[in-house]
Design an enzyme around this catalytic site. Structure first.
Site, mmCIF file in Angstrom:
data_model
loop_
_atom_site.group_PDB
_atom_site.id
_atom_site.type_symbol
_atom_site.label_atom_id
_atom_site.label_comp_id
_atom_site.label_asym_id
_atom_site.label_seq_id
_atom_site.Cartn_x
_atom_site.Cartn_y
_atom_site.Cartn_z
ATOM 1 N N SER A 94 0.841 -1.191 0.000
ATOM 2 C CA SER A 94 0.000 0.000 0.000
ATOM 3 C C SER A 94 0.884 1.251 0.000
ATOM 4 C CB SER A 94 -0.977 -0.057 1.173
ATOM 5 O OG SER A 94 -2.006 0.888 1.032
ATOM 6 N N ASP A 212 -9.960 -4.860 -4.690
ATOM 7 C CA ASP A 212 -9.426 -3.840 -3.782
ATOM 8 C C ASP A 212 -10.336 -2.613 -3.761
ATOM 9 O OD1 ASP A 212 -7.863 -2.011 -2.370
ATOM 10 O OD2 ASP A 212 -5.993 -2.696 -3.292
ATOM 11 N N HIS A 239 -7.959 -5.421 -0.496
ATOM 12 C CA HIS A 239 -6.693 -4.705 -0.405
ATOM 13 C C HIS A 239 -5.620 -5.493 0.343
ATOM 14 C CE1 HIS A 239 -4.177 -1.133 -0.475
ATOM 15 N NE2 HIS A 239 -4.131 -1.072 0.849
#
Length: 259
Positions: A94, A212, A239
């Site tokens: 991320s 996601d 995610h």
């Protein structure tokens, strides 16, 4: 735990394992490197693992000002320098994927191979992504709603149903609107990785997540397309692929790093 000074920040990092090669795991938005703890056994047979806690994490100390992408990237590179373990393989998730990519761009000599999981280039490229980050920030005054929003966007519907209500509610307590996490989200919203991408030299694997809802997969695919020669893998998860498909994810990463 070693702690180094990088600019105005005091950055601690953990060293786990004693493998011949070096792996740096770069955390995303939130409390810090503890997000990787469930995966460490999958890497310590081969690697000495470095786990930095960057500015904005619970363990780091700095002046509390707005964060910059190059600042966090410099902290990653400084940890590799301090440990005397470069060049290293670097895996980021991320925000950590963006930071790891920036670190590879700023110090090509430090990064042997790069894995960028669920990353993006800029929220300006996707109105959904921009609005999602802005909405998350707007919930800072309501910790319960903040944690629920984070959980709702972090995982796929199937995964939430699979783990059950008690685990879902426990997850909502993980992400809280601390000043550091809010600084991370503000950086998520403002950063632009684009100018650094032409400087990345390390062989790179980009990993996207089909379902996601935090960073829609089109953003991760765009990152892959902007890194000519990069490999790409995609998991049918939300995610946090690290939690939803732990074994498959770690195998994919290990196979790429060991190629």
């Amino acid at each position: 735990m070693p702690t180094i000074t990088v600019g105005t920040a005091r950055i601690p990092y953990r060293v786990v394992g004693d493998g011949p090669d070096t792996l740096v795991l770069v955390h995303g938005t939130g409390p810090g490197s503890g997000m990787w703890d469930g995966l460490l056994d999958s890497f310590t047979d081969r690697y000495t693992v470095l786990l930095p806690d960057l500015s904005g994490s619970e363990s780091a100390e700095d002046d509390g000002g707005p964060l910059a992408l190059v600042t966090l990237a410099a902290q990653v590179n400084a940890v590799i320098d301090d440990a005397g373990r470069g060049p290293a393989d670097v895996v980021g998730f991320s925000l950590g994927a963006v930071v790891a990519t920036a670190a590879a761009a700023l110090r090509p000599d430090q990064v042997r191979r790069l894995v960028a999981t669920a990353g993006w280039i800029s929220s300006e490229q996707d109105e959904y992504l921009r609005l999602s980050f802005a909405t998350w920030l707007s919930l800072a005054g309501d910790p319960v709603a903040f944690g629920r929003y984070a959980t709702l966007t972090a995982f796929s519907r199937d995964f939430l149903n699979r783990i059950g209500r008690a685990a879902v509610e426990a997850n909502t307590a993980y992400m809280q609107p601390t000043s550091g996490t809010l600084r991370h989200i503000a950086l998520d919203l403002a950063l632009d990785l684009g100018p650094l991408l032409p400087r990345v030299q390390a062989p790179t694997l980009v990993i996207g997540c089909t379902r996601d809802a935090t960073v829609p997969v089109e953003n991760t695919r765009r990152l892959h397309a902007a890194l000519p020669g990069s490999a790409y893998a995609e998991f049918d998860t939300g995610h946090v692929v690290l939690a939803e498909e732990t074994e498959a994810y770690t195998k994919t990463v290990r196979d790429f790093l060991g190629a």
